[in-house]
Design a protein around this motif. Structure first.
Motif, PDB file in Angstrom:
ATOM      1  N   ALA A 107       0.829  -1.210   0.000  1.00 52.67           N
ATOM      2  CA  ALA A 107       0.000   0.000   0.000  1.00 52.67           C
ATOM      3  C   ALA A 107       0.859   1.254   0.000  1.00 52.67           C
ATOM      4  CB  ALA A 107      -0.932  -0.004   1.207  1.00 52.67           C
ATOM      5  N   GLU A 108       1.911   1.274   0.831  1.00 52.15           N
ATOM      6  CA  GLU A 108       2.784   2.446   0.884  1.00 52.15           C
ATOM      7  C   GLU A 108       3.509   2.646  -0.434  1.00 52.15           C
ATOM      8  OE1 GLU A 108       4.078   2.695   5.561  1.00 52.15           O
ATOM      9  OE2 GLU A 108       4.870   1.054   4.344  1.00 52.15           O
ATOM     10  N   ASN A 109       3.940   1.564  -1.069  1.00 53.19           N
ATOM     11  CA  ASN A 109       4.628   1.672  -2.347  1.00 53.19           C
ATOM     12  C   ASN A 109       3.716   2.229  -3.434  1.00 53.19           C
ATOM     13  OD1 ASN A 109       7.546   0.532  -2.792  1.00 53.19           O
ATOM     14  ND2 ASN A 109       6.648  -0.775  -1.205  1.00 53.19           N
ATOM     15  N   VAL A 110       2.475   1.751  -3.476  1.00 51.45           N
ATOM     16  CA  VAL A 110       1.554   2.194  -4.526  1.00 51.45           C
ATOM     17  C   VAL A 110       1.102   3.627  -4.272  1.00 51.45           C
ATOM     18  CG1 VAL A 110      -0.710   1.795  -5.574  1.00 51.45           C
ATOM     19  CG2 VAL A 110       0.796  -0.141  -5.077  1.00 51.45           C
ATOM     20  N   LEU A 111       0.721   3.945  -3.040  1.00 53.96           N
ATOM     21  CA  LEU A 111       0.206   5.274  -2.736  1.00 53.96           C
ATOM     22  C   LEU A 111       1.286   6.359  -2.786  1.00 53.96           C
ATOM     23  CD1 LEU A 111      -2.283   4.429   0.154  1.00 53.96           C
ATOM     24  CD2 LEU A 111      -2.812   5.035  -2.224  1.00 53.96           C
ATOM     25  N   MET A 112       2.538   5.954  -2.959  1.00 55.81           N
ATOM     26  CA  MET A 112       3.598   6.935  -3.159  1.00 55.81           C
ATOM     27  C   MET A 112       3.333   7.771  -4.410  1.00 55.81           C
ATOM     28  SD  MET A 112       7.706   6.199  -3.432  1.00 55.81           S
ATOM     29  CE  MET A 112       7.738   5.515  -1.779  1.00 55.81           C
ATOM     30  N   GLY A 113       2.568   7.226  -5.346  1.00 56.83           N
ATOM     31  CA  GLY A 113       2.275   7.934  -6.578  1.00 56.83           C
ATOM     32  C   GLY A 113       1.073   8.851  -6.489  1.00 56.83           C
ATOM     33  N   ALA A 114       0.481   8.983  -5.312  1.00 59.55           N
ATOM     34  CA  ALA A 114      -0.713   9.828  -5.156  1.00 59.55           C
ATOM     35  C   ALA A 114      -0.472  10.875  -4.094  1.00 59.55           C
ATOM     36  CB  ALA A 114      -1.921   8.965  -4.780  1.00 59.55           C
ATOM     37  N   GLY A 115      -1.389  11.824  -3.988  1.00 60.51           N
ATOM     38  CA  GLY A 115      -1.298  12.847  -2.967  1.00 60.51           C
ATOM     39  C   GLY A 115      -1.676  12.307  -1.599  1.00 60.51           C
ATOM     40  N   ALA A 116      -1.540  13.155  -0.603  1.00 59.11           N
ATOM     41  CA  ALA A 116      -1.821  12.731   0.776  1.00 59.11           C
ATOM     42  C   ALA A 116      -3.292  12.373   0.974  1.00 59.11           C
ATOM     43  CB  ALA A 116      -1.418  13.836   1.747  1.00 59.11           C
ATOM     44  N   GLU A 117      -4.182  12.873   0.093  1.00 59.60           N
ATOM     45  CA  GLU A 117      -5.612  12.613   0.262  1.00 59.60           C
ATOM     46  C   GLU A 117      -6.041  11.256  -0.271  1.00 59.60           C
ATOM     47  OE1 GLU A 117      -4.814  14.333  -3.696  1.00 59.60           O
ATOM     48  OE2 GLU A 117      -4.255  14.832  -1.623  1.00 59.60           O
ATOM     49  N   ALA A 118      -5.146  10.537  -0.958  1.00 52.37           N
ATOM     50  CA  ALA A 118      -5.498   9.235  -1.533  1.00 52.37           C
ATOM     51  C   ALA A 118      -5.809   8.237  -0.419  1.00 52.37           C
ATOM     52  CB  ALA A 118      -4.370   8.724  -2.416  1.00 52.37           C
ATOM     53  N   GLY A 119      -6.758   7.352  -0.690  1.00 51.09           N
ATOM     54  CA  GLY A 119      -7.162   6.378   0.324  1.00 51.09           C
ATOM     55  C   GLY A 119      -7.290   4.977  -0.243  1.00 51.09           C
ATOM     56  N   THR A 120      -8.041   4.156   0.486  1.00 51.59           N
ATOM     57  CA  THR A 120      -8.152   2.745   0.121  1.00 51.59           C
ATOM     58  C   THR A 120      -8.876   2.552  -1.211  1.00 51.59           C
ATOM     59  OG1 THR A 120     -10.155   2.609   1.485  1.00 51.59           O
ATOM     60  CG2 THR A 120      -8.072   1.974   2.518  1.00 51.59           C
ATOM     61  N   GLU A 121      -9.837   3.429  -1.519  1.00 56.20           N
ATOM     62  CA  GLU A 121     -10.552   3.293  -2.790  1.00 56.20           C
ATOM     63  C   GLU A 121      -9.611   3.538  -3.969  1.00 56.20           C
ATOM     64  OE1 GLU A 121     -13.969   5.773  -2.911  1.00 56.20           O
ATOM     65  OE2 GLU A 121     -14.987   4.769  -1.227  1.00 56.20           O
ATOM     66  N   ASP A 122      -8.757   4.547  -3.858  1.00 57.15           N
ATOM     67  CA  ASP A 122      -7.783   4.818  -4.916  1.00 57.15           C
ATOM     68  C   ASP A 122      -6.811   3.660  -5.052  1.00 57.15           C
ATOM     69  OD1 ASP A 122      -8.442   7.750  -5.533  1.00 57.15           O
ATOM     70  OD2 ASP A 122      -8.128   7.775  -3.364  1.00 57.15           O
ATOM     71  N   LEU A 123      -6.398   3.098  -3.913  1.00 55.94           N
ATOM     72  CA  LEU A 123      -5.483   1.954  -3.937  1.00 55.94           C
ATOM     73  C   LEU A 123      -6.131   0.770  -4.641  1.00 55.94           C
ATOM     74  CD1 LEU A 123      -2.883   0.494  -3.039  1.00 55.94           C
ATOM     75  CD2 LEU A 123      -4.030   0.007  -0.862  1.00 55.94           C
ATOM     76  N   ALA A 124      -7.376   0.467  -4.293  1.00 56.65           N
ATOM     77  CA  ALA A 124      -8.074  -0.672  -4.900  1.00 56.65           C
ATOM     78  C   ALA A 124      -8.249  -0.459  -6.400  1.00 56.65           C
ATOM     79  CB  ALA A 124      -9.430  -0.867  -4.225  1.00 56.65           C
ATOM     80  N   ARG A 125      -8.584   0.768  -6.801  1.00 54.94           N
ATOM     81  CA  ARG A 125      -8.756   1.051  -8.229  1.00 54.94           C
ATOM     82  C   ARG A 125      -7.448   0.862  -8.990  1.00 54.94           C
ATOM     83  NH1 ARG A 125      -7.498   5.221 -11.192  1.00 54.94           N
ATOM     84  NH2 ARG A 125      -6.927   6.436  -9.347  1.00 54.94           N
ATOM     85  N   ALA A 126      -6.341   1.362  -8.430  1.00 56.61           N
ATOM     86  CA  ALA A 126      -5.049   1.249  -9.098  1.00 56.61           C
ATOM     87  C   ALA A 126      -4.611  -0.209  -9.214  1.00 56.61           C
ATOM     88  CB  ALA A 126      -3.998   2.061  -8.344  1.00 56.61           C
ATOM     89  N   LEU A 127      -4.815  -0.979  -8.157  1.00 57.40           N
ATOM     90  CA  LEU A 127      -4.453  -2.395  -8.211  1.00 57.40           C
ATOM     91  C   LEU A 127      -5.314  -3.140  -9.224  1.00 57.40           C
ATOM     92  CD1 LEU A 127      -3.943  -3.155  -4.396  1.00 57.40           C
ATOM     93  CD2 LEU A 127      -2.169  -2.876  -6.138  1.00 57.40           C
ATOM     94  N   ASP A 128      -6.548  -2.720  -9.360  1.00 56.62           N
ATOM     95  CA  ASP A 128      -7.429  -3.346 -10.347  1.00 56.62           C
ATOM     96  C   ASP A 128      -6.962  -3.029 -11.771  1.00 56.62           C
ATOM     97  OD1 ASP A 128      -9.961  -4.732 -11.126  1.00 56.62           O
ATOM     98  OD2 ASP A 128     -10.416  -2.745 -11.944  1.00 56.62           O
ATOM     99  N   VAL A 129      -6.580  -1.773 -12.020  1.00 52.98           N
ATOM    100  CA  VAL A 129      -6.082  -1.399 -13.348  1.00 52.98           C
ATOM    101  C   VAL A 129      -4.837  -2.205 -13.694  1.00 52.98           C
ATOM    102  CG1 VAL A 129      -5.028   0.479 -14.678  1.00 52.98           C
ATOM    103  CG2 VAL A 129      -7.066   0.912 -13.279  1.00 52.98           C
ATOM    104  N   ALA A 130      -3.952  -2.374 -12.723  1.00 49.61           N
ATOM    105  CA  ALA A 130      -2.711  -3.100 -12.956  1.00 49.61           C
ATOM    106  C   ALA A 130      -2.882  -4.610 -12.887  1.00 49.61           C
ATOM    107  CB  ALA A 130      -1.660  -2.653 -11.931  1.00 49.61           C
ATOM    108  N   GLN A 131      -4.139  -5.069 -12.685  1.00 55.00           N
ATOM    109  CA  GLN A 131      -4.405  -6.511 -12.574  1.00 55.00           C
ATOM    110  C   GLN A 131      -3.494  -7.158 -11.522  1.00 55.00           C
ATOM    111  OE1 GLN A 131      -6.980  -8.321 -14.576  1.00 55.00           O
ATOM    112  NE2 GLN A 131      -7.480  -6.132 -14.395  1.00 55.00           N
TER     113      GLN A 131
END
Length: 621
Positions: free
Chosen positions: A469-493
């Motif tokens: 989670a920390e590695n992936v959310l490094m690419g987002a702003g401080a406001e990013a949360g679990t929904e953004d993480l789940a969406r990004a992981l889904d895009v990357a399969q």
């Protein structure tokens, strides 16, 4: 005096076990380098704690002077109670000696307490500034320097500087004052014998100067060689799979033995220099003391000198042995600290990335704030360390990626595709031309803002020793949360994350080597898209994926690319088909732009590149 002796010898033993490790294969220091001038650059860090360090120095001087009172007490005991056969007076003198010893120990302990916290703070501030500078230095700097060399600068070198501030800096002053006061006491007690003990001073001055120059060169060379050994160990550990996979452990061991042998030879040269200076500094004062003992004994026998005065004189002379003998070690530690400071400031003196405003755009340029996408105009690039006369890697690149459009960048290996993508977030600086985002020159934008607009995914994915989670959310702003993480992981399969022991909270370990290459690449892709950036730069983001996973990622990626202006380096026809248009990079410039099918029909070089890629893809399938 014994407190100073124990404290300084402890510092020396630690220093010998923890020699600094470093520099990036730089030449030896110039012979004329001044250790004092180099170490004086530490003053801005020392200034805030100067009062406490000065107090500690004064306390240390007092402790040493307390030690010099001991011979005077001995003289009083010998000439008084001993000569008068008064046992009670001897016990009183012994009590005085005990109190002096306790006072000396307490003062030295107080000095240690005074310097411990502020010097730890100085070291922490030095390390913080070094780390901050490393983050701000350009990519070209990190291309030149081995990470192991930089790591040792931030650890062992800074420890060496802290030890210098704690011991040599103080004890050069303390021992100097002790010697001056002690010699004055000797001359006052008996001027003839006192002047005799000053005879070794004349040859010691040039000898110490010669030693300082020779030891400075040897210390720097040893620290450079330790840096080479550190880098080799780090690379061997990080590349252990390659070493084992190709059975290269013996060759690596041979290289290590060779470098360790060079280091051993240099360390032995340092040891010989220390032994030589120690022998000289010890022998000359000892000869003077022995001469004074003989002459003093004769004078006592003749009745010209009291026994108590001779005892006090010899006790004072012996008390001065360590301050004199320690000069060689203190000078050696100063030279090693100077080398450490020199290596530290070699990094700090490097020019960091700066946000320099670009010249005002020409009248015909696109107005800022308009939707113009990503535009390359006459872009040229030459590596800073390229030999003179070498052709530029990129020369006159013109390309326009329209708003919301995806352009695939295709070209032969080594043609500069990756370098071109690195120019967009200013990982490298342009040699010529302009790059604009929606009409705004990237060189006129603060880097923080630029890199918030442009997300990147590199061909070689890098993960940190943190959770997924920390590695992936490094690419987002401080406001990013679990929904953004789940969406990004889904895009990357990256569905494999759910099967890990702690799902997205699983620690991936150093470099993410606990994951496969395809898994690391998918997480890097998730990191790039998690912040929904308006501009996306992908460097062959699907190269490590199998065909089935690649197809699934492409399907999800198409949805992300619909509202993003994207430049995608592609080698496979399947990746190319993600793009609206294709740009062919050849000979340092864009030679063709069009759709995939159009270029297949009209451009022989592109058709040849894609036909080779298709055959390779079929072979993998």
């Amino acid at each position: 005096m014994f407190g100073a002796y124990r404290e300084t010898r402890w510092a020396l033993s630690v220093a010998e076990r923890n020699l600094a490790a470093v520099t990036a294969e730089l030449p030896d220091s110039p012979q004329g380098r001044s250790a004092a001038r180099t170490l004086s650059r530490l003053w801005p860090y020392v200034r805030p704690v100067r009062a406490r360090l000065a107090t500690a120095a004064v306390v240390a001087v007092l402790a040493s002077c307390v030690g010099l009172v001991v011979p005077l007490v001995l003289k009083a005991i010998v000439d008084g109670p001993v000569a008068g056969h008064d046992p009670g007076g001897v016990w009183l003198g012994a009590l005085g000696l005990l109190l002096l010893g306790i006072a000396e120990a307490a003062l030295f302990g107080f000095r240690r307490w005074l310097v411990a916290r502020p010097l730890a703070g100085v070291e922490a501030e030095l390390r913080r500034d070094l780390f901050g500078r490393l983050q701000r230095l350009p990519t070209s700097f990190h291309d030149r320097w081995a990470s192991g060399q930089l790591l040792s600068r931030a650890t062992t070198d800074l420890m060496m500087l802290r030890m210098f501030l704690a011991f040599p800096l103080t004890f050069l002053l303390v021992n100097g004052v002790t010697i001056v006061v002690g010699v004055a006491m000797l001359v006052i007690q008996n001027w003839g014998l006192g002047l005799l003990l000053l005879v070794p001073v004349a040859p010691l001055v040039p000898i110490c100067t010669y030693f300082e120059r020779r030891y400075s060169t040897a210390a720097r060379q040893a620290q450079d060689q330790i840096g080479d050994v550190t880098t080799l160990v780090e690379e061997s550990v990080l590349g252990i799979r390659v070493v084992k996979g190709f059975g290269r452990h013996r060759s690596q061991a041979r290289v290590f033995r060779a470098r360790a042998k060079e280091l051993r030879a240099t360390e032995l040269r340092k040891a010989h220099l220390l032994a030589w200076i120690w022998g000289v500094i010890t022998t000359l004062p000892e000869l003077a003391i022995v001469t004074a003992l003989v002459l003093g004994t004769i004078r006592v026998a003749d009745g010209d000198l009291s026994a108590g005065t001779l005892v006090a004189f010899l006790s004072t002379a012996l008390a001065l042995r360590w301050p004199v003998e320690s000069i060689g070690f203190l000078l050696a530690m100063c030279q090693e600290a100077a080398a450490a400071a020199e290596r530290y400031f070699e990094v700090m003196d490097e020019r960091p990335e700066e946000d320099v405003p670009a010249p005002a755009p020409a009248a015909e340029a696109v107005a800022r704030g308009t939707r113009d996408g990503l535009r390359f105009s006459g872009v040229g690039f030459r590596f800073p360390d390229a030999p003179p006369g070498a052709p530029a890697l990129l020369d006159g690149v013109d390309l326009h990626v329209r708003p919301g459009e995806t352009v695939a960048l295709v070209g032969a290996t080594g043609c500069g595709k990756t370098t071109l993508t690195h120019l967009v977030p200013r990982l490298y600086e342009l040699s010529a031309g302009r790059i604009t985002l929606d009409g705004e020159d990237i060189t006129a934008m603060p880097r923080e803002r630029l890199r918030s607009l442009v997300a990147v995914a590199f061909e070689e994915p890098t993960l940190f020793s943190a959770s997924i989670a920390e590695n992936v959310l490094m690419g987002a702003g401080a406001e990013a949360g679990t929904e953004d993480l789940a969406r990004a992981l889904d895009v990357a399969q990256a569905g494999f994350v759910k099967d890990l022991p702690h799902a997205e909270h699983t620690e991936v370990g150093e470099q993410g080597l606990s994951l496969s290459g395809g898994q690391r690449q998918r997480l890097a892709l998730a990191r790039a898209v998690v912040g929904s950036p308006p501009f996306l730069v992908l460097d062959d983001p699907l190269s490590a994926l199998d065909v089935a996973t690649e197809a699934a990622v492409e399907a999800a990626l198409r949805r992300v690319l619909e509202g993003t202006t994207a430049l995608v380096v592609a080698h496979r026809p399947s990746t190319v088909q993600l793009a609206d248009r294709v740009a062919l990079l050849s000979g340092g410039r864009i030679t063709a732009v069009g759709t995939h099918h159009q270029l297949l029909r009209e451009n022989a070089e592109y058709a040849w590149l894609m036909s080779g890629a298709e055959r390779a893809l079929e072979g993998q399938a």
